[in-house]
Write a protein that holds these residues in place. Structure first.
Motif, PDB file in Angstrom:
ATOM      1  N   THR A 115       0.803  -1.223   0.000  1.00  0.00           N
ATOM      2  CA  THR A 115       0.000   0.000   0.000  1.00  0.00           C
ATOM      3  C   THR A 115       0.835   1.271   0.000  1.00  0.00           C
ATOM      4  N   ARG A 116       2.137   1.153   0.224  1.00  0.00           N
ATOM      5  CA  ARG A 116       3.059   2.282   0.331  1.00  0.00           C
ATOM      6  C   ARG A 116       2.802   3.126   1.571  1.00  0.00           C
ATOM      7  N   GLU A 117       2.117   2.577   2.544  1.00  0.00           N
ATOM      8  CA  GLU A 117       1.853   3.323   3.781  1.00  0.00           C
ATOM      9  C   GLU A 117       3.170   3.646   4.470  1.00  0.00           C
ATOM     10  N   THR A 118       3.318   4.904   4.875  1.00  0.00           N
ATOM     11  CA  THR A 118       4.550   5.355   5.499  1.00  0.00           C
ATOM     12  C   THR A 118       4.409   5.359   7.019  1.00  0.00           C
ATOM     13  N   PHE A 119       5.403   5.913   7.704  1.00  0.00           N
ATOM     14  CA  PHE A 119       5.416   5.967   9.158  1.00  0.00           C
ATOM     15  C   PHE A 119       5.086   7.377   9.638  1.00  0.00           C
ATOM     16  N   THR A 120       4.575   7.469  10.843  1.00  0.00           N
ATOM     17  CA  THR A 120       4.326   8.771  11.459  1.00  0.00           C
ATOM     18  C   THR A 120       5.658   9.401  11.849  1.00  0.00           C
ATOM     19  N   PRO A 121       5.685  10.719  12.093  1.00  0.00           N
ATOM     20  CA  PRO A 121       6.938  11.350  12.548  1.00  0.00           C
ATOM     21  C   PRO A 121       7.492  10.705  13.810  1.00  0.00           C
ATOM     22  N   GLU A 122       6.617  10.340  14.740  1.00  0.00           N
ATOM     23  CA  GLU A 122       7.076   9.704  15.976  1.00  0.00           C
ATOM     24  C   GLU A 122       7.692   8.332  15.677  1.00  0.00           C
ATOM     25  N   GLU A 123       7.079   7.590  14.761  1.00  0.00           N
ATOM     26  CA  GLU A 123       7.624   6.292  14.379  1.00  0.00           C
ATOM     27  C   GLU A 123       8.955   6.437  13.645  1.00  0.00           C
ATOM     28  N   CYS A 124       9.083   7.496  12.847  1.00  0.00           N
ATOM     29  CA  CYS A 124      10.354   7.742  12.155  1.00  0.00           C
ATOM     30  C   CYS A 124      11.482   7.962  13.154  1.00  0.00           C
ATOM     31  N   ASP A 125      11.182   8.686  14.234  1.00  0.00           N
ATOM     32  CA  ASP A 125      12.200   8.885  15.268  1.00  0.00           C
ATOM     33  C   ASP A 125      12.676   7.554  15.827  1.00  0.00           C
ATOM     34  N   VAL A 126      11.730   6.672  16.102  1.00  0.00           N
ATOM     35  CA  VAL A 126      12.075   5.355  16.647  1.00  0.00           C
ATOM     36  C   VAL A 126      12.860   4.544  15.621  1.00  0.00           C
ATOM     37  N   LEU A 127      12.361   4.517  14.387  1.00  0.00           N
ATOM     38  CA  LEU A 127      12.967   3.692  13.342  1.00  0.00           C
ATOM     39  C   LEU A 127      14.355   4.183  12.954  1.00  0.00           C
ATOM     40  N   LEU A 128      14.474   5.484  12.693  1.00  0.00           N
ATOM     41  CA  LEU A 128      15.712   6.009  12.135  1.00  0.00           C
ATOM     42  C   LEU A 128      16.743   6.360  13.196  1.00  0.00           C
ATOM     43  N   ARG A 129      16.325   7.193  14.167  1.00  0.00           N
ATOM     44  CA  ARG A 129      17.299   7.725  15.119  1.00  0.00           C
ATOM     45  C   ARG A 129      17.548   6.787  16.298  1.00  0.00           C
ATOM     46  N   ASP A 130      16.474   6.173  16.784  1.00  0.00           N
ATOM     47  CA  ASP A 130      16.653   5.294  17.943  1.00  0.00           C
ATOM     48  C   ASP A 130      17.229   3.937  17.562  1.00  0.00           C
ATOM     49  N   PHE A 131      16.909   3.454  16.346  1.00  0.00           N
ATOM     50  CA  PHE A 131      17.334   2.092  16.012  1.00  0.00           C
ATOM     51  C   PHE A 131      18.321   2.022  14.849  1.00  0.00           C
ATOM     52  N   LEU A 132      17.903   2.422  13.639  1.00  0.00           N
ATOM     53  CA  LEU A 132      18.715   2.129  12.459  1.00  0.00           C
ATOM     54  C   LEU A 132      20.093   2.788  12.497  1.00  0.00           C
ATOM     55  N   SER A 133      20.147   4.083  12.790  1.00  0.00           N
ATOM     56  CA  SER A 133      21.446   4.766  12.783  1.00  0.00           C
ATOM     57  C   SER A 133      22.428   4.132  13.755  1.00  0.00           C
ATOM     58  N   PRO A 134      22.065   3.960  15.025  1.00  0.00           N
ATOM     59  CA  PRO A 134      23.031   3.336  15.941  1.00  0.00           C
ATOM     60  C   PRO A 134      23.316   1.867  15.617  1.00  0.00           C
ATOM     61  N   GLU A 135      22.315   1.127  15.117  1.00  0.00           N
ATOM     62  CA  GLU A 135      22.525  -0.292  14.842  1.00  0.00           C
ATOM     63  C   GLU A 135      23.462  -0.489  13.641  1.00  0.00           C
ATOM     64  N   LEU A 136      23.282   0.313  12.599  1.00  0.00           N
ATOM     65  CA  LEU A 136      24.175   0.229  11.453  1.00  0.00           C
ATOM     66  C   LEU A 136      25.593   0.634  11.843  1.00  0.00           C
ATOM     67  N   PHE A 137      25.701   1.681  12.658  1.00  0.00           N
ATOM     68  CA  PHE A 137      27.012   2.133  13.118  1.00  0.00           C
ATOM     69  C   PHE A 137      27.697   1.040  13.937  1.00  0.00           C
ATOM     70  N   LYS A 138      26.928   0.401  14.808  1.00  0.00           N
ATOM     71  CA  LYS A 138      27.482  -0.664  15.643  1.00  0.00           C
ATOM     72  C   LYS A 138      28.026  -1.807  14.798  1.00  0.00           C
ATOM     73  N   ARG A 139      27.403  -2.048  13.638  1.00  0.00           N
ATOM     74  CA  ARG A 139      27.817  -3.149  12.764  1.00  0.00           C
ATOM     75  C   ARG A 139      28.803  -2.707  11.680  1.00  0.00           C
ATOM     76  N   GLY A 140      29.292  -1.456  11.814  1.00  0.00           N
ATOM     77  CA  GLY A 140      30.376  -1.017  10.945  1.00  0.00           C
ATOM     78  C   GLY A 140      29.963  -0.429   9.625  1.00  0.00           C
TER      79      GLY A 140
END
Length: 457
Positions: free
Chosen positions: A383-408
């Motif tokens: 459906t191409r449904e996106t995330f809310t701004p609050e969900e983006c914070d969780v997805l991008l800043r709280d999880f993806l950025s630090p997790e990718l950094f942790k894995r090099g």
């Protein structure tokens, strides 16, 4: 100094750029080689963002470029380009002009991308005034587009959260549709591209009054929002519109210039000749700060009479050491054939990212060109449904950025627009590094899906 001491000093004294600094433990990057960086703990990271779309030749040429800088330091450490000139600025201007499309033969040096955009705004106004149309002051830019953070450049930027804290900004800027075909209302209505988004430029000029519009500014591939690549005829259509209304066409190539899209300039890839080009970043591969405004003969000719002065300048524009670095960088790029490397591996990178989309339903779209790509993240691929701004914070800043950094892996998780991960490696990057980045994504994206409760895998 010990890393612990440097970390403490950073927390107390270093004001980071675009960083939420409250309680932030500043990562310390201490060295680089090839496409990789190393932190103070000895951890190695694949830089899949090229130091913010900049380090086109990678990190291994500091000694060679340093020798060029040292030689210039010994000869002439500094002089301005106000009234006087020096050899490296002249040589670099001629070299850049030889690489540029069409008749963009004049080069005005500045210190970075935002300053290049400021210079474009001013020279466009000067051009129209010289041609007896002093009321041409307005600018057409695109929604979500980023053009810099100085006052004029920020006014052109089409990202509301960046603009609002500093309003009121420069008057007379209008924003039109970008080329996000994944979410384009025109493509959705017609089932294919009709270039209606380009025709919005003509509509905006008509609405504002052609006699009041100075310039249209666009990146060949738009960065903010996630690498919006245009229809092959898009920029040529905008060129036709600008010509019809006497408006200057500006290509903002701060990112797209110097090989990012497999050509020296992105406008060459898309087959159009702008009146002005702004550039920075890759001109030195970020080994020194430098930017430039390229000016076509048709614009320059009316401003070069003996009685006229372009009343604009910056102290460090065309700094002799930065110019020496830029000349050496271009020499290395040609020697390594980095443009050929981008062309040879573009399809491999694209297909690797499309493979990720097939395996991970968190990815809704893959788009870009050359070594400049983005994956848009969605709640539901169908459906191409996106995330809310609050969900983006969780997805991008709280999880993806630090997790990718942790894995090099260093890349950009961004939500200026819909949430995306951007991949834009050094132009020396090969298939081994592409495979390494994809392997990390294969590890992390399922964890991100689970975190957000999206459909697997």
């Amino acid at each position: 100094m010990a890393a612990t001491d440097l970390g403490a000093l950073a927390r107390e004294h270093l004001w980071m750029h675009f960083t939420r600094m409250g309680g932030y433990d500043v990562p310390l990057i201490v060295r680089g080689e090839g496409c990789y960086l190393e932190d103070h703990r000895g951890r190695r990271y694949l830089d899949a963002l090229a130091g913010l779309f900049s380090v086109n030749i990678g990190y291994s040429y500091g000694e060679e470029i340093g020798q060029a800088a040292l030689a210039q330091m010994r000869e002439l450490p500094f002089y301005t380009n106000w009234t006087y000139a020096h050899p490296r600025a002249v040589e670099l201007a001629a070299e850049v002009a030889s690489l540029a499309p069409g008749d963009l033969n004049r080069v005005f040096f500045v210190s970075g991308g935002s300053e290049a955009v400021e210079a474009a705004i001013k020279i466009a106004r000067e051009y129209h005034t010289a041609n007896g149309e002093p009321m041409r002051r307005k600018v057409i830019a695109r929604r979500i587009a980023y053009h810099g953070t100085t006052y004029g450049a920020l006014s052109l930027t089409g990202i509301t959260p960046l603009r609002t804290p500093f309003e009121p900004l420069m008057a007379g800027v209008r924003h039109v549709a970008n080329t996000n075909r994944y979410r384009c209302k025109y493509c959705a209505e017609h089932g294919s591209c009709t270039l209606a988004c380009a025709d919005e430029v003509a509509e905006a000029i008509e609405f504002e009054g052609p006699e009041t519009v100075s310039m249209v500014i666009m990146e060949p591939v738009q960065n903010a929002g996630g690498c919006f690549a245009p229809h092959p005829d898009y920029h040529r259509r905008v060129r036709e519109i600008c010509d019809a209304y006497g408006v200057l066409q500006v290509a903002d190539e701060v990112i797209c210039g110097f090989g990012r899209l497999g050509e020296w300039f992105g406008s060459l890839r898309y087959g159009y000749e702008p009146d002005l080009i702004t550039c920075a970043k890759g001109i030195t591969s970020a080994y020194a700060p430098m930017g430039a405004l390229l000016i076509s003969d048709r614009v320059a000719d009316g401003l070069l009479d003996a009685e006229r002065m372009f009343t604009h300048g910056v102290t460090f524009g065309g700094h002799p050491v930065a110019a020496a670095v830029a000349l050496k960088n271009i020499e290395i790029m040609e020697r390594l054939d980095v443009l050929g490397n981008v062309r040879a591996n573009e399809a491999y990178l694209r297909d690797a990212l499309l493979g990720l989309k097939e395996r991970h339903h968190l990815i809704g779209d893959v788009r870009g060109a050359g070594y400049f790509w983005a994956m848009e993240l969605v709640r539901d691929q169908a459906t191409r449904e996106t995330f809310t701004p609050e969900e983006c914070d969780v997805l991008l800043r709280d999880f993806l950025s630090p997790e990718l950094f942790k894995r090099g892996l260093l890349c950009r998780a961004d939500d200026r627009g819909d949430p995306v991960i951007q991949i834009s490696p050094p132009l020396i990057c090969g298939r081994e590094e592409i495979d390494a980045a994809v392997a990390v994504f294969d590890e992390v994206l399922p964890l991100a899906s689970a975190r957000m409760g999206t459909p697997g895998p």
